[in-house]
Design an enzyme around this catalytic site. Sequence first.
Site: not given
Length: 516
Positions: A191, A403, A442
């Site tokens: 991320s 995601d 994610h």
Amino acid sequence: MKVAGRLVRFSAALLAAAGFTPARATAASCEDLAALALPATTITRAQSVAAGEFSLPGTGPTPGAAQAAFQDLAAFCRVAATLKPSADSDIKIEVWMPASGWNGKFQAVGNGGWAGTISYAAMSRALRRGYATASTDTGHTGDGGSFALGHPEKLIDFGHRAVHETTVQAKAIITAFYGSGPRLSYWNGCSTGGRQALMEAQRFPRDYDGIIAGAPANFRTHLVMAALWVAQATLREPASYIPPSKYPLIHQAVLEACDALDGVKDGVLEDPTRCRFDPKMLQCKGSDAPTCLTAPQVEAARKIYAPVTNPRTGKEIFPGMAPGSELGWAGMAAGPEPRAVATDHFKYVVFQDPKWNWRKFNFDSDVALTDRLDNGAINATDPNLERFFGHGGKLLMYHGWSDQLIAPRNSINYYQSVVRAMGGASKVQDSIRLFMAPGMGHCGGGEGPNTLDAVSALEQWIEKGKAPDQILASHSTGGKADRTRPLCPHPQVARWKGSGSTDDAVNFVCAPGGER
């Protein structure tokens, strides 16, 4: 003699920090590091931590679930420091070094969101593998963007400077403690940590030998626009709101339409780009009901899947969410407000107005303004990795197809830009590989195999010369693995051999993607 020995040790560390490598320095005790002198750095803690004795800051004396996760840590040296590379910098870092059994390597770990905290859990995972490890809060506390208002130097720290400075000083501290620096240095982040990974490869290519970039938020200015795109589609008008109770309805319809396209009906889309699902098939014939979507809800769902585009030019700004991601839409579309990580960027960085209203965002003029103001401070989109690849650097990327926060095609877009810039896939296949994970959310989670060991894959690539032709991923229920599947280097996908359990990776082979 003790003072003289310290001076020798600390001088060697200073040389290492400046880019010089002494043949051999004398190791220091952990507590000696409190007196270590490094540029623009103040050591605030140098403490030997006995096995199982690490106390997570803020947990207090009573062990809880968060604290319990650190009880198995072996003894290590814990060093904390504050870095001030600019007059307005206040970068906190920690460096952990195994008291024994050091593998001779360094692994720095990344952050999420706006950062604002040391990544203790990620550091503990690196320490368990024998690494010396480091993390930074990137120069502020708290996972919000208000720190940036009126503080351009702090924004630079968050954007790229804090990670580089942490890397330089951590290597100097490691050298002082062990008497020699790490033989290999790795970065591991997802991320925001994935954005930091790509920023390091682009701006500071000599910092790391190997880099793991998971679900990178590297096109951050456009990523935060995507959050506003979804919010304007689903939250601006009450009629367009899709209640989370309808997400499973949409998800099941996607699976019914596309699950079998990969030859295996298993509740996971191996390649969502082949799915041509239109939510209009769920439109209510009459009044609203839990089993259908109203016409405004259909249009809202279409916009979630669709790329963010400039209404005047039609140019794509950021990819849309992939089919199969529906169960996670609450992260972007449940409201009542957009994700603060996005609105904070516009409140405190772009418009510098804490009362700024996200409903007014213009996907033409405001896009140009946002990009102009960033000017590469936070975005990590440069495809020219010649300097990183030139010294043998390896970049391993991964991204979950489901995601719910960062559209997975963003990683494909960056990977393809590198391939083009560097002369084609054959020229870079030994330097960069991207693995797309079907059904993974994610940085993890999701219905598909969502746990992978990217560190081992990177180690084999760099230390053994074995490029990852696939990475084993697994899905668990109740702590027990119930499905494994190979993740294949893009653009390959996993194909079932036609016999054997579809829950066992041995029955799959990596094959070219697209229509068969």
